[in-house]
Design a protein around this motif. Structure first.
Motif, short mmCIF file in Angstrom:
data_model
loop_
_atom_site.label_atom_id
_atom_site.label_comp_id
_atom_site.label_asym_id
_atom_site.label_seq_id
_atom_site.Cartn_x
_atom_site.Cartn_y
_atom_site.Cartn_z
N UNK A 24 34.14 -70.00 131.03
CA UNK A 24 34.49 -68.62 131.38
C UNK A 24 34.60 -68.43 132.88
N UNK A 25 33.69 -69.04 133.62
CA UNK A 25 33.74 -68.92 135.08
C UNK A 25 35.03 -69.54 135.62
N UNK A 26 35.43 -70.67 135.06
CA UNK A 26 36.64 -71.34 135.54
C UNK A 26 37.90 -70.54 135.21
N UNK A 27 37.84 -69.63 134.27
CA UNK A 27 38.97 -68.73 133.99
C UNK A 27 38.90 -67.47 134.85
N UNK A 28 37.70 -66.96 135.04
CA UNK A 28 37.55 -65.69 135.76
C UNK A 28 37.84 -65.81 137.25
N UNK A 29 37.48 -66.91 137.85
CA UNK A 29 37.70 -67.05 139.29
C UNK A 29 39.18 -67.02 139.67
N UNK A 30 40.07 -67.78 139.00
CA UNK A 30 41.49 -67.66 139.33
C UNK A 30 42.08 -66.28 139.01
N UNK A 31 41.59 -65.64 137.94
CA UNK A 31 42.09 -64.30 137.62
C UNK A 31 41.71 -63.31 138.71
N UNK A 79 44.29 -61.10 141.05
CA UNK A 79 44.23 -59.66 141.27
C UNK A 79 44.17 -59.34 142.76
N UNK A 80 43.37 -60.09 143.50
CA UNK A 80 43.23 -59.84 144.93
C UNK A 80 44.54 -60.11 145.66
N UNK A 81 45.20 -61.22 145.34
CA UNK A 81 46.48 -61.54 145.98
C UNK A 81 47.54 -60.49 145.63
N UNK A 82 47.52 -59.99 144.42
CA UNK A 82 48.47 -58.95 144.02
C UNK A 82 48.22 -57.66 144.80
N UNK A 83 46.95 -57.30 144.97
CA UNK A 83 46.64 -56.11 145.75
C UNK A 83 47.10 -56.28 147.19
N UNK A 84 46.88 -57.46 147.76
CA UNK A 84 47.31 -57.71 149.14
C UNK A 84 48.83 -57.66 149.25
N UNK A 85 49.55 -58.13 148.23
CA UNK A 85 51.01 -58.06 148.27
C UNK A 85 51.47 -56.61 148.30
N UNK A 86 50.86 -55.77 147.46
CA UNK A 86 51.23 -54.35 147.43
C UNK A 86 50.88 -53.70 148.76
N UNK A 123 34.80 -59.78 139.81
CA UNK A 123 33.81 -60.59 140.55
C UNK A 123 32.44 -60.52 139.88
N UNK A 124 32.07 -59.33 139.45
CA UNK A 124 30.78 -59.16 138.78
C UNK A 124 30.74 -59.95 137.48
N UNK A 125 31.80 -59.88 136.70
CA UNK A 125 31.83 -60.64 135.46
C UNK A 125 31.88 -62.14 135.73
N UNK A 126 32.54 -62.54 136.83
CA UNK A 126 32.55 -63.96 137.21
C UNK A 126 31.14 -64.45 137.50
N UNK A 127 30.36 -63.62 138.19
CA UNK A 127 28.97 -63.99 138.47
C UNK A 127 28.16 -64.07 137.17
N UNK A 128 28.43 -63.18 136.23
CA UNK A 128 27.75 -63.24 134.93
C UNK A 128 28.10 -64.52 134.19
#
Length: 98
Positions: free
Chosen positions: A62-69, A73-80, A32-37
């Protein structure tokens, strides 16, 4: 993280080297921090020289790549969290003879 039969490949690929929920949260917050950068701040503050030196990105690629990534990650954490839990990874290591 160990892949078991019920874990989808997309979850394993996102969190394969993450063993704890805290590690997953660190990954998500840093993404998220790198997405804001990656927002092209230079386009909005053209008169400030220090912004041009600090923020080198001047387009949305870069922002358009970082946001889906980050969402991945968030959806994967929620799945676990919902299906497996984080304690299983440490239990597998403890059960294996060392």
């Amino acid at each position: 993280m160990q892949k078991d039969k019920g874990m989808p490949l997309w979850v394993f690929l996102a969190l394969s080297s993450i063993e704890t929920r805290k590690g997953a949260l660190i990954l998500i917050w840093s993404s998220l921090l790198f997405s804001a950068y990656c927002i092209p701040w230079v386009n909005y503050f053209e008169n400030n020289g220090w912004i041009k030196n600090l923020f080198l990105i001047d387009d949305w690629e870069w922002f358009s790549m970082m946001l889906p990534m980050t969402l991945w990650y968030w959806l994967s954490m929620k799945w676990v969290d919902k299906n497996r839990g984080w304690g299983l990874a440490s239990n597998i290591r403890e059960d294996q003879p060392g």
